[in-house]
Design an enzyme around this catalytic site. Structure first.
Site, PDB file in Angstrom:
ATOM      1  N   LYS A 168      20.708 -22.411  21.063  1.00 39.45           N
ATOM      2  CA  LYS A 168      20.276 -21.256  21.863  1.00 39.45           C
ATOM      3  C   LYS A 168      18.879 -20.796  21.498  1.00 39.45           C
ATOM      4  O   LYS A 168      18.002 -20.683  22.340  1.00 39.45           O
ATOM      5  CB  LYS A 168      21.201 -20.054  21.582  1.00 39.45           C
ATOM      6  CG  LYS A 168      22.475 -20.027  22.334  1.00 39.45           C
ATOM      7  CD  LYS A 168      23.181 -18.715  22.083  1.00 39.45           C
ATOM      8  CE  LYS A 168      23.616 -18.561  20.669  1.00 39.45           C
ATOM      9  NZ  LYS A 168      24.877 -18.862  20.212  1.00 39.45           N
ATOM     10  N   THR A 169      18.734 -20.508  20.204  1.00 38.20           N
ATOM     11  CA  THR A 169      17.466 -19.966  19.742  1.00 38.20           C
ATOM     12  C   THR A 169      16.356 -20.986  19.951  1.00 38.20           C
ATOM     13  O   THR A 169      15.225 -20.645  20.277  1.00 38.20           O
ATOM     14  CB  THR A 169      17.590 -19.581  18.262  1.00 38.20           C
ATOM     15  OG1 THR A 169      18.772 -18.786  18.117  1.00 38.20           O
ATOM     16  CG2 THR A 169      16.397 -18.787  17.788  1.00 38.20           C
ATOM     17  N   ASP A 206      17.457 -12.939  22.891  1.00 37.05           N
ATOM     18  CA  ASP A 206      18.449 -13.755  22.194  1.00 37.05           C
ATOM     19  C   ASP A 206      19.638 -12.863  21.804  1.00 37.05           C
ATOM     20  O   ASP A 206      19.492 -11.653  21.711  1.00 37.05           O
ATOM     21  CB  ASP A 206      17.808 -14.357  20.931  1.00 37.05           C
ATOM     22  CG  ASP A 206      18.564 -15.599  20.453  1.00 37.05           C
ATOM     23  OD1 ASP A 206      19.503 -16.036  21.149  1.00 37.05           O
ATOM     24  OD2 ASP A 206      18.205 -16.120  19.388  1.00 37.05           O
ATOM     25  N   GLU A 207      20.784 -13.456  21.585  1.00 43.39           N
ATOM     26  CA  GLU A 207      21.989 -12.718  21.169  1.00 43.39           C
ATOM     27  C   GLU A 207      22.298 -11.572  22.139  1.00 43.39           C
ATOM     28  O   GLU A 207      22.604 -10.449  21.733  1.00 43.39           O
ATOM     29  CB  GLU A 207      21.831 -12.159  19.746  1.00 43.39           C
ATOM     30  CG  GLU A 207      21.409 -13.178  18.705  1.00 43.39           C
ATOM     31  CD  GLU A 207      22.564 -14.005  18.159  1.00 43.39           C
ATOM     32  OE1 GLU A 207      23.659 -14.019  18.774  1.00 43.39           O
ATOM     33  OE2 GLU A 207      22.361 -14.659  17.108  1.00 43.39           O
ATOM     34  N   GLN A 236      30.863 -14.642  20.386  1.00 44.32           N
ATOM     35  CA  GLN A 236      30.258 -14.230  19.124  1.00 44.32           C
ATOM     36  C   GLN A 236      29.825 -12.773  19.145  1.00 44.32           C
ATOM     37  O   GLN A 236      29.015 -12.335  18.336  1.00 44.32           O
ATOM     38  CB  GLN A 236      29.055 -15.120  18.800  1.00 44.32           C
ATOM     39  CG  GLN A 236      29.456 -16.549  18.463  1.00 44.32           C
ATOM     40  CD  GLN A 236      28.259 -17.391  18.087  1.00 44.32           C
ATOM     41  OE1 GLN A 236      27.644 -17.193  17.054  1.00 44.32           O
ATOM     42  NE2 GLN A 236      27.923 -18.345  18.933  1.00 44.32           N
ATOM     43  N   ARG A 282      29.627 -21.491  11.192  1.00 45.44           N
ATOM     44  CA  ARG A 282      28.368 -21.604  10.444  1.00 45.44           C
ATOM     45  C   ARG A 282      28.305 -22.916   9.673  1.00 45.44           C
ATOM     46  O   ARG A 282      27.258 -23.310   9.185  1.00 45.44           O
ATOM     47  CB  ARG A 282      28.204 -20.462   9.418  1.00 45.44           C
ATOM     48  CG  ARG A 282      28.242 -19.034   9.925  1.00 45.44           C
ATOM     49  CD  ARG A 282      27.235 -18.755  10.978  1.00 45.44           C
ATOM     50  NE  ARG A 282      27.849 -18.878  12.301  1.00 45.44           N
ATOM     51  CZ  ARG A 282      27.162 -19.012  13.412  1.00 45.44           C
ATOM     52  NH1 ARG A 282      25.858 -19.038  13.384  1.00 45.44           N
ATOM     53  NH2 ARG A 282      27.780 -19.138  14.568  1.00 45.44           N
TER      54      ARG A 282
END
Length: 702
Positions: free
Chosen positions: A34-35, A217-218, A248, A597
């Site tokens: 994503k980032t 983002d997020e 998330q 993670r």
DNA sequence: GCGAGTTATGTTTTT
DNA sequence: CATAACTCGC
């Protein structure tokens, strides 16, 4: 050049990177890049001729912003300060357009501790009993209102029950106190910006015109205020690109509204949605477990995670231990093993649900001589000596900050006490000036005696002296203040002041870093920056140390080897979240974040007994462990129960209720096991506490 | 104004 | 239970 940039991306990623106009939502699971898409997208935009000045990129933490800037530099497309968090972005806007927002640009940013102080003051001002209305509860309620952009006047109309009426009063008073101190809290930064954009067409148009591209983002963790800001910024060009993963979303309790991401297509008509479904981070077993877990959430959109990494055996383990000591010792041992296989400690992390869990871990790691770092940035800035030094700095830029003033005045003690300050405050109120200004005119305050005036004078002279020297680098300024305020001398004189002095030295070093990193370092900017410091920001990724952090802090990070501890009912999910269905689902997402993670191995642990609030209690394995699809069985059994060794007796006796023939019943506070001469300290119901020899006491365990 | 003693508060999670 | 914040008496 662009082709080279895009090589190695998947088709879906490429599509997202190259997508040019209109709203774009990138829904993507963990480890899907994503980032990376956001970063590449910025690079691609700049390569196609868009000026960095016209791009606004929002990340979740300062750390993420820093990393993104570095990557962009690597790609030879510096985006400079255009990458920031929502909060930093708002600070810049509020300072630039301060007069439109009717605020003073030198505002102080109040952190949680300051906020609590203000709420307490507000409770006092409203003559409200802080027993029935605990400051923390009121603060949360106020914060929730601000996140929804509800101001006291709006709230007055909807406040119908008693609590709401009190809340409205407190909110109003709290806000007044902040204004008087020329301070904004975290929520104000967002709310004031959102309201400014709503109310001032000029500001809105200027910013909406400037930012041709907005990237966030997020997005799943944005709240209503942030949504409103985004909406305003994108109102002209409509080029908003949001990335996120509803699975998330873990900040609902802080006002994050998952509807922002779920309703994106509705909020931004003609939006394109791109899904990234490939996972580049974890081996298949870990992803299967994560997928199986998150499938238990009812409130969610189905999503798939396609592993791209080859399977590796032994990548997920679940282990049960007797208590937290054994649990953490085993983790330390496993880390030791990894280290012996030449695994860098940099690639290992331990996650936990509550901060309190870090203590036994630390003990175990120290015992095994394994270097570690606790990723908790704000803590440093909340140390007493640091707050003292910062209080001086805060008055220099904002003399209205009464909390800072009160703090500085008496650290070190100068004999200027409550009474004196109260008199100054009275004078200040009467003449409509700040308390600092009142102190400056102390000679005119009749109620003060000559002694007090004499003590105030050198303090004011000192501050005025500092004030005339605030320009330029921050580090030397801090150093000078530390010495000249006699704080240094006072700390050196106190018996355990060495650590404190060392901490201030660290503060100066950090300030020197700030000075180096900024072209035009300035005190106001420095203070505002450190106020927005987040936990992850303190994380030193290059250090050869194991990282310890909460599951919340772990968001956005990745490690080869991940340990998650204390996976027990009432901890994960937490007691306070296991009743409500929505909160329970958020706990599950939190665990999901933790699991995903891991790049190589995932080690999940729990203990059968755990000490909570000094009380040893029996635990129940987390329901989430059964949801991983790993044919996990609770390896609980009677046989372990019968093997009580002395160590277990120690832990079991403490906290238990006992009966004594003479003193009656009581609770065991302490048990010192020295064999024959063991003693117990018991607090009896009669109120008295006795230390007794175990062999004579003749206690009965109830 | 300062120290000793008392009591609130926290152990959800944080920008 | 452990720490921080507060209160009261000197």
């Amino acid at each position: 050049m662009l082709d080279k940039l895009l090589a190695g991306l998947t088709d879906a990623q490429k599509k997202a990177v190259l997508y040019t106009t209109g709203p774009l939502l990138v829904i993507a699971g963990p480890g899907s890049g994503k980032t990376r898409v956001i970063t590449y997208r910025i690079a691609a935009l700049i390569h196609s001729g868009v000026k960095p000045f016209n791009i606004c990129a929002i990340t979740f933490t300062n750390k993420a912003a820093d990393e993104m800037r570095l990557r962009l530099l690597d790609m030879n497309t510096p985006a400079g300060a255009q990458v920031s968090t929502f909060h930093s972005f708002c600070v810049r806007i509020l300072r630039r357009y301060a007069n439109y927002a009717t605020i003073n640009p030198n505002f102080t940013i109040y952190d949680r501790a300051d906020q609590v102080r203000c709420v307490k003051q507000a409770l006092k001002n409203c003559e409200t009993d802080s027993k029935n209305f605990p400051p923390s509860t009121m603060l949360e309620a106020v914060s929730a209102l601000k996140n929804k952009l509800v101001n006291p006047d709006d709230y007055r109309d909807q406040a119908d029950d008693f609590f709401a009426k009190v809340l409205e009063k407190i909110y109003r008073s709290y806000q007044k106190i902040l204004t008087e101190n020329n301070a904004l809290d975290f929520d104000d930064l967002l709310m004031k910006t959102a309201l400014l954009l709503q109310s001032s067409p000029l500001v809105r148009n200027e910013l909406a015109d400037r930012f041709k591209f907005l990237l966030i983002d997020e997005y799943q963790d944005t709240n209503h205020a942030q949504y409103s800001i985004a909406k305003a910024i994108a109102s002209q060009h409509n080029n908003i690109c949001a990335t996120g993963d509803p699975d998330q979303s873990i900040y609902r309790w802080r006002g994050a509204d998952i509807r922002n991401i779920l309703d994106f297509e509705h909020d931004f008509p003609n939006a394109t949605v791109i899904k990234l479904e490939k996972n580049f981070r974890s081996p298949p077993n870990i992803l299967e477990a994560a997928d199986s877990l998150i499938a238990a959430n009812k409130n969610r959109k189905q999503k798939i995670l396609i592993p791209t990494k080859p399977p590796c055996p032994q990548d997920v383990t679940i282990d049960c231990f007797e208590d937290e000591t054994e649990e953490t010792a085993a983790i330390a041992e496993k880390i030791e093993q990894l280290r012996s296989q030449n695994v860098s400690l940099r690639n290992i992390a331990v996650f936990y649900r509550v901060n309190a869990a870090s203590r036994p871990l630390e003990e175990a790691l120290i015992k095994s001589k394994i270097p570690y770092q606790i990723v908790r940035g704000v803590e440093f800035y909340s140390r007493k000596e640091i707050r003292d030094v910062l209080a001086y700095l805060k008055i220099l830029v904002n003399h209205n900050d009464e909390f800072a003033l009160r703090r500085a005045v008496n650290s070190p003690p100068r004999g200027i006490g409550k009474i004196t300050l109260e008199k100054a405050a009275q004078y200040a109120r009467k003449n409509n000036i700040s308390v600092y200004e009142a102190l400056r005119r102390a000679d005119n305050i009749e109620t003060l005696n000559t002694g007090a005036k004499k003590r105030i004078r050198p303090f004011i002279e000192m501050i005025e002296n500092f004030k005339s020297n605030t320009a330029g680098h921050v580090a030397p300024l801090i150093e000078g203040i530390f010495e000249k305020s006699s704080l240094a001398a006072a700390l050196k004189a106190s018996k355990d002041g060495d650590d404190a002095v060392e901490n201030v030295r660290e503060l100066v070093n950090a300030a020197a870093d700030y000075d180096r990193a900024n072209d035009a370092p300035c005190l106001i900017d420095y203070l505002q920056q450190i106020s927005l410091f987040s936990d992850t920001d303190s994380y030193d990724t290059s250090a050869e140390r194991v990282a310890l952090m909460t599951l919340h802090t772990a968001k956005g990070l990745e490690f080869d080897h991940v340990f998650i501890t204390s996976i027990e009912e009432d901890i994960l999910p937490h007691t306070k979240s296991s009743e409500d269905h929505n909160e329970l689902e958020e706990e599950r997402r939190l665990f999901f974040v933790g699991i995903t993670r891991a790049k190589q191995t995932l080690s999940l642990t729990y203990a059968r007994y755990r000490t909570i609030w000094g009380q040893l209690s029996r635990t129940i394995p987390s329901r989430f462990l059964y949801e991983l699809g790993l044919d996990f069985q609770d390896i609980d059994g009677e046989k372990k129960e019968k093997n009580l060794d002395l160590k277990n007796l120690t832990t079991k006796l403490t906290g238990s209720i006992v009966e004594h023939s003479k003193f009656g019943t009581g609770r065991v506070k302490k048990f010192v096991n020295t064999g024959q001469n063991s003693t117990v300290t018991v607090k009896f119901k009669t109120g008295q506490t006795k230390t007794l020899m175990l062999k004579y006491a003749n206690l009965t365990i109830l």
